[in-house]
Design a protein around this motif. Structure first.
Motif, PDB file in Angstrom:
ATOM      1  N   ARG A 100      30.047  31.583  56.187  1.00  0.00           N
ATOM      2  CA  ARG A 100      29.502  32.604  55.476  1.00  0.00           C
ATOM      3  C   ARG A 100      30.309  32.965  54.257  1.00  0.00           C
ATOM      4  N   GLU A 101      29.418  33.219  53.351  1.00  0.00           N
ATOM      5  CA  GLU A 101      30.296  33.751  52.103  1.00  0.00           C
ATOM      6  C   GLU A 101      29.938  35.213  51.666  1.00  0.00           C
ATOM      7  N   PHE A 102      30.958  35.930  50.952  1.00  0.00           N
ATOM      8  CA  PHE A 102      31.004  37.320  50.976  1.00  0.00           C
ATOM      9  C   PHE A 102      31.048  37.596  49.476  1.00  0.00           C
ATOM     10  N   SER A 103      30.672  39.029  49.294  1.00  0.00           N
ATOM     11  CA  SER A 103      30.468  39.521  47.902  1.00  0.00           C
ATOM     12  C   SER A 103      31.939  40.109  47.708  1.00  0.00           C
ATOM     13  N   ILE A 104      32.526  40.764  48.797  1.00  0.00           N
ATOM     14  CA  ILE A 104      34.171  41.230  48.743  1.00  0.00           C
ATOM     15  C   ILE A 104      34.611  40.695  49.961  1.00  0.00           C
ATOM     16  N   VAL A 105      35.912  40.264  49.665  1.00  0.00           N
ATOM     17  CA  VAL A 105      36.934  40.188  50.897  1.00  0.00           C
ATOM     18  C   VAL A 105      38.059  41.035  50.517  1.00  0.00           C
ATOM     19  N   GLN A 118      55.692  33.274  51.133  1.00  0.00           N
ATOM     20  CA  GLN A 118      55.001  33.351  49.940  1.00  0.00           C
ATOM     21  C   GLN A 118      53.916  32.412  50.129  1.00  0.00           C
ATOM     22  N   GLU A 119      54.096  31.215  50.969  1.00  0.00           N
ATOM     23  CA  GLU A 119      53.221  30.115  51.395  1.00  0.00           C
ATOM     24  C   GLU A 119      52.149  30.691  51.964  1.00  0.00           C
ATOM     25  N   GLU A 120      52.448  31.526  53.054  1.00  0.00           N
ATOM     26  CA  GLU A 120      51.294  32.147  54.064  1.00  0.00           C
ATOM     27  C   GLU A 120      50.516  33.303  53.130  1.00  0.00           C
ATOM     28  N   GLN A 121      50.964  33.775  52.373  1.00  0.00           N
ATOM     29  CA  GLN A 121      50.264  34.658  51.381  1.00  0.00           C
ATOM     30  C   GLN A 121      49.395  34.173  50.545  1.00  0.00           C
ATOM     31  N   LEU A 122      49.760  32.908  49.831  1.00  0.00           N
ATOM     32  CA  LEU A 122      48.800  32.027  49.142  1.00  0.00           C
ATOM     33  C   LEU A 122      47.976  31.571  50.009  1.00  0.00           C
ATOM     34  N   SER A 123      48.138  30.916  51.258  1.00  0.00           N
ATOM     35  CA  SER A 123      46.970  30.289  51.962  1.00  0.00           C
ATOM     36  C   SER A 123      45.722  31.323  52.382  1.00  0.00           C
ATOM     37  N   THR A 124      46.622  32.701  52.513  1.00  0.00           N
ATOM     38  CA  THR A 124      45.667  33.885  52.767  1.00  0.00           C
ATOM     39  C   THR A 124      44.428  34.252  51.525  1.00  0.00           C
ATOM     40  N   ILE A 125      45.187  34.046  50.326  1.00  0.00           N
ATOM     41  CA  ILE A 125      44.407  34.117  48.954  1.00  0.00           C
ATOM     42  C   ILE A 125      43.364  33.026  48.764  1.00  0.00           C
ATOM     43  N   ARG A 126      44.067  31.806  49.202  1.00  0.00           N
ATOM     44  CA  ARG A 126      43.161  30.814  49.172  1.00  0.00           C
ATOM     45  C   ARG A 126      41.948  30.789  50.144  1.00  0.00           C
ATOM     46  N   ASN A 127      42.396  31.357  50.961  1.00  0.00           N
ATOM     47  CA  ASN A 127      41.155  31.297  52.268  1.00  0.00           C
ATOM     48  C   ASN A 127      40.076  32.404  51.767  1.00  0.00           C
ATOM     49  N   ALA A 128      40.616  33.526  51.254  1.00  0.00           N
ATOM     50  CA  ALA A 128      39.665  34.678  50.889  1.00  0.00           C
ATOM     51  C   ALA A 128      38.803  33.725  49.916  1.00  0.00           C
ATOM     52  N   TYR A 129      39.276  32.950  48.713  1.00  0.00           N
ATOM     53  CA  TYR A 129      38.591  32.508  47.882  1.00  0.00           C
ATOM     54  C   TYR A 129      37.220  31.511  48.370  1.00  0.00           C
ATOM     55  N   LYS A 130      37.722  30.799  49.455  1.00  0.00           N
ATOM     56  CA  LYS A 130      36.882  29.876  49.980  1.00  0.00           C
ATOM     57  C   LYS A 130      35.536  30.672  50.616  1.00  0.00           C
ATOM     58  N   HIS A 135      31.291  34.668  41.641  1.00  0.00           N
ATOM     59  CA  HIS A 135      31.560  36.092  41.168  1.00  0.00           C
ATOM     60  C   HIS A 135      31.998  36.980  42.270  1.00  0.00           C
ATOM     61  N   GLY A 136      32.137  36.554  43.576  1.00  0.00           N
ATOM     62  CA  GLY A 136      32.675  37.513  44.317  1.00  0.00           C
ATOM     63  C   GLY A 136      33.934  38.002  44.308  1.00  0.00           C
ATOM     64  N   VAL A 137      34.548  39.072  44.827  1.00  0.00           N
ATOM     65  CA  VAL A 137      35.831  39.497  44.344  1.00  0.00           C
ATOM     66  C   VAL A 137      36.984  39.735  45.558  1.00  0.00           C
ATOM     67  N   LEU A 138      37.913  39.531  45.475  1.00  0.00           N
ATOM     68  CA  LEU A 138      38.974  39.868  46.525  1.00  0.00           C
ATOM     69  C   LEU A 138      39.717  41.030  45.910  1.00  0.00           C
ATOM     70  N   ILE A 139      39.961  42.032  46.943  1.00  0.00           N
ATOM     71  CA  ILE A 139      40.571  43.339  46.458  1.00  0.00           C
ATOM     72  C   ILE A 139      41.733  43.426  47.569  1.00  0.00           C
ATOM     73  N   THR A 140      42.751  43.677  47.092  1.00  0.00           N
ATOM     74  CA  THR A 140      43.889  43.765  48.071  1.00  0.00           C
ATOM     75  C   THR A 140      44.873  44.960  47.595  1.00  0.00           C
ATOM     76  N   ALA A 253      40.254  41.017  42.022  1.00  0.00           N
ATOM     77  CA  ALA A 253      40.287  39.694  41.137  1.00  0.00           C
ATOM     78  C   ALA A 253      39.107  38.934  41.445  1.00  0.00           C
ATOM     79  N   ARG A 254      38.308  38.577  40.516  1.00  0.00           N
ATOM     80  CA  ARG A 254      37.113  37.858  40.563  1.00  0.00           C
ATOM     81  C   ARG A 254      37.304  36.192  40.669  1.00  0.00           C
ATOM     82  N   LYS A 255      36.425  35.860  41.653  1.00  0.00           N
ATOM     83  CA  LYS A 255      36.847  34.325  41.651  1.00  0.00           C
ATOM     84  C   LYS A 255      36.324  33.571  40.748  1.00  0.00           C
TER      85      LYS A 255
END
Ligand SMILES: C[S@@+](CC[C@H](N)C(=O)[O-])C[C@H]1O[C@@H](n2cnc3c(N)ncnc32)[C@H](O)[C@@H]1O
Length: 258
Positions: A100-105, A118-130, A135-140, A253-255
């Motif tokens: 599914r795709e989300f408006s907010i992760v 750092q690599e695990e954090q990057l892979s979490t952010i990449r997963n959020a992106y997917k 135009h959805g947003v990641l908020i951390t 942060a916007r995709k």
């Protein structure tokens, strides 16, 4: 899926993590950016449930079976109109796949720091992106690393809090000692929970919480590296600007298109 420290303290989490000041922040973010919403590391639903009560469609992802069991039992007691807004998924935010795709992760309460490299954090952010719509947003939201505390390092166990229930039948105390490792940007917090119920022997739980903290400049770079454009940075839940002494570090942060 491996157990984590939250499996040990799940029963104590709602009593000992009374943060409330961020709930209205997350409700405002939902109002601004819409649903569906995915929370990474939703725990016992501290934020997920208020979002669903306001009518937003939410998915909560968490690795801890015990935290999710508590969330499920809370959800079972909600009215139908709220219950049907919530979906719960057990998974690891470093490597999940939800169709599914989300408006907010989002990740709240320094949860991103539970990915300890750092690599695990990057892979979490990449997963959020997917998992974001166009135009959805990641908020951390996480604590802003305090250089003074990191430099001092705790030499002793200190009392974090002592909780007594209203009937005076249960007392919970937590003592902890936190060691910082500046090169890796990690911290190890040794925490001891003591539970004393009337007429019962003392129960003690020891946990070791490992986190990797991130500095603002690194976070900006990580988000850019994962193809996000930062739209807002805050230093607390009242939307104050991010400054040296801000307690928190919140990024919206916007995709960007790939
Ligand atoms: C600090 S708690 C926050 C819970 C909730 N978001 C809140 O604000 O109360 C962190 C949560 O992240 C979960 N967690 C830690 N590492 C995880 C991972 N790799 N994948 C999914 N969940 C994880 C823990 O089980 C825990 O429930």
């Amino acid at each position: 899926m491996e157990d984590n420290v939250f499996d040990i303290i799940a029963d104590l989490y709602d009593i000992t993590s009374p943060l409330k000041e961020d709930i209205s922040f997350w409700l405002n973010m939902a109002e601004e950016y819409g649903d569906p919403i995915l929370e990474l590391g939703c725990g016992t639903g501290r934020i997920l449930i208020p979002l669903a009560e306001k009518g937003y469609n939410v998915v909560g992802l968490d690795i801890s079976k015990s935290m999710l069991n508590i969330l499920k039992s809370k959800v079972d007691n909600l009215p139908n109109r709220v219950r049907e807004k919530i979906e719960i998924v057990r998974g690891d935010f470093r490597e999940f796949k939800i169709d599914r795709e989300f408006s907010i992760v989002f990740s709240a309460y320094s949860t991103l720091y539970s990915a300890t490299t750092q690599e695990e954090q990057l892979s979490t952010i990449r997963n959020a992106y997917k998992h974001l719509k166009e135009h959805g947003v990641l908020i951390t939201a996480q604590f802003n690393p305090d250089i003074k505390r990191i430099a001092e390092n705790a030499r002793f166990m200190t009392l974090d809090f002592s909780y007594q229930d209203p009937n005076g039948e249960l007392i919970i105390t937590r003592t902890s000692q936190t060691q910082y490792y500046p090169i890796e940007q990690t911290l190890k917090s040794i925490q001891v929970y003591d539970l004393k119920e009337q007429r019962k022997p003392l129960e003690r739980y020891n946990i070791e919480l490992n986190l990797r903290y991130i500095y603002p400049s690194e976070m900006r770079l990580m988000l850019a590296h994962c193809n996000f454009e930062i739209v807002d940075e805050f230093g607390d839940y009242n939307l104050s600007p991010l400054k040296d002494k801000s307690p928190n570090m919140i990024f919206v942060a916007r995709k960007r298109q790939s």
